[in-house]
Design a protein around this motif. Sequence first.
Motif, PDB file in Angstrom:
ATOM      1  N   GLY A 105      20.571   3.251  31.277  1.00  0.00           N
ATOM      2  CA  GLY A 105      20.539   4.383  30.464  1.00  0.00           C
ATOM      3  C   GLY A 105      19.524   5.483  31.141  1.00  0.00           C
ATOM      4  N   SER A 106      19.389   6.515  30.779  1.00  0.00           N
ATOM      5  CA  SER A 106      18.464   7.598  31.343  1.00  0.00           C
ATOM      6  C   SER A 106      17.557   8.264  30.141  1.00  0.00           C
ATOM      7  N   PHE A 331      21.830  16.260  20.398  1.00  0.00           N
ATOM      8  CA  PHE A 331      21.853  15.686  19.167  1.00  0.00           C
ATOM      9  C   PHE A 331      23.296  15.106  19.056  1.00  0.00           C
ATOM     10  N   GLU A 332      24.131  15.239  20.059  1.00  0.00           N
ATOM     11  CA  GLU A 332      25.449  14.647  20.015  1.00  0.00           C
ATOM     12  C   GLU A 332      25.645  13.282  20.531  1.00  0.00           C
ATOM     13  N   ASN A 333      24.575  12.884  21.301  1.00  0.00           N
ATOM     14  CA  ASN A 333      24.511  11.509  21.784  1.00  0.00           C
ATOM     15  C   ASN A 333      25.977  11.176  22.752  1.00  0.00           C
ATOM     16  N   ASP A 334      26.282  12.321  23.450  1.00  0.00           N
ATOM     17  CA  ASP A 334      27.252  12.234  24.326  1.00  0.00           C
ATOM     18  C   ASP A 334      26.845  11.749  25.718  1.00  0.00           C
ATOM     19  N   VAL A 335      27.372  10.355  26.169  1.00  0.00           N
ATOM     20  CA  VAL A 335      26.897   9.817  27.332  1.00  0.00           C
ATOM     21  C   VAL A 335      27.247  10.613  28.697  1.00  0.00           C
ATOM     22  N   ARG A 336      28.105  11.422  28.533  1.00  0.00           N
ATOM     23  CA  ARG A 336      28.607  12.319  29.714  1.00  0.00           C
ATOM     24  C   ARG A 336      27.360  13.407  29.740  1.00  0.00           C
ATOM     25  N   PHE A 337      26.847  13.837  28.775  1.00  0.00           N
ATOM     26  CA  PHE A 337      25.665  14.761  29.068  1.00  0.00           C
ATOM     27  C   PHE A 337      24.498  14.155  29.280  1.00  0.00           C
ATOM     28  N   LEU A 338      24.134  13.051  28.701  1.00  0.00           N
ATOM     29  CA  LEU A 338      22.806  12.273  29.049  1.00  0.00           C
ATOM     30  C   LEU A 338      22.712  11.603  30.038  1.00  0.00           C
ATOM     31  N   SER A 339      23.913  11.287  30.805  1.00  0.00           N
ATOM     32  CA  SER A 339      23.741  10.587  32.026  1.00  0.00           C
ATOM     33  C   SER A 339      23.279  11.592  33.180  1.00  0.00           C
ATOM     34  N   GLN A 340      23.374  12.786  33.000  1.00  0.00           N
ATOM     35  CA  GLN A 340      23.038  13.914  34.040  1.00  0.00           C
ATOM     36  C   GLN A 340      21.478  13.958  34.218  1.00  0.00           C
ATOM     37  N   PHE A 341      20.926  13.302  33.416  1.00  0.00           N
ATOM     38  CA  PHE A 341      19.110  13.301  33.435  1.00  0.00           C
ATOM     39  C   PHE A 341      18.648  12.014  33.981  1.00  0.00           C
TER      40      PHE A 341
END
Length: 341
Positions: A105-106, A331-341
């Motif tokens: 994860g990130s 707050f949506e826990n979308d991996v596509r968003f979080l993986s950018q960081f």
Amino acid sequence: MSVSNNADIAAMAEQINSFAITNKDELETFRIAFLGTKNKLKDLFGLMGKVAPEDRKEFGQLLNSLKTSAEEKFAQFSESLDNATSGETKSNIDLSMPGFPTPLGSRHPVTMTLDRIIEIFTKIGFTVEENREIEDEWHNFTALNTPDDHPARDMTDTYYLANDFTRMLRSQTSTVQVHVMESQKPPIRIISPGRVYRNETISSRSHCQFHQVEGLYIDKNVSLADMKQTLDYYAKAMYGPHAKTRLRASYFPFTEPSAEMDVYWGLETEDDKRITKGTGWLEVLGCGMVDPAVLENCGIDPEVYSGFAWGMGIERQAMLKYKVTDIRHFFENDVRFLSQF
């Protein structure tokens, strides 16, 4: 007991003993035949009413013995087949083959932003203070010079506990500042990060829960110039040495005078225009000199001490730093968003 009944029991016992089980399909066939809801033994149990009363005990014992032998055979073969399958699985494992990689994860952008804010302020002498999320009216409103008729006290703005309307989810981390001022003597130089809750309409710019960092500096001869210099230092450390800031006059019950600080976001895209309402500037924090009434409420003499305070939403800082155009992404826990960081 009749000869025919004895013959029936003996024939059933022979069927159970001679039933060949070599795989799980045959095991399931055996279970259905002798232990299922419509098993063959039920026909024999149905003969109980036709057996002479003096023979029923013996007949029942023989039937129970048949059922027990079927259950034991099923358990025996079920275990042996499971062990055989397990052995086959183990023998098919090639220990020299590389394993399947575990995706890492990130760190969440809000966490990264909070860590950066703490790093910036601790470098100039601020310490981190934390406290409870469920507060009473004194620490959330009264001590902060918020009058009884202030709209923020309404249930339409603040989340009160259903079984105790004198307590609520804190609407700001200023509550931590009150606890500190009540328990410590100046000089005080703290920041108080944490989650807060407000009954707001969720949109691209606001949310009903978010994170805040509030700061407080109290000492002798603290001025508005000290506040401006501190916050300008923060903006340049956070967004780069060329970051533009501005202060706009505002109002908060707990500071006087009060101001909003904006950082220039830009007007290059339609998203920029939407997020800044066409101005190019994004409000990042509220600030001001601590109202003398707040100092008095917390037992600090306003004739001797002065100070300034500020509060900022961490999500708003993260939006500005990483150019995120919608606060709901956090707050949506979308991996596509979080993986950018």
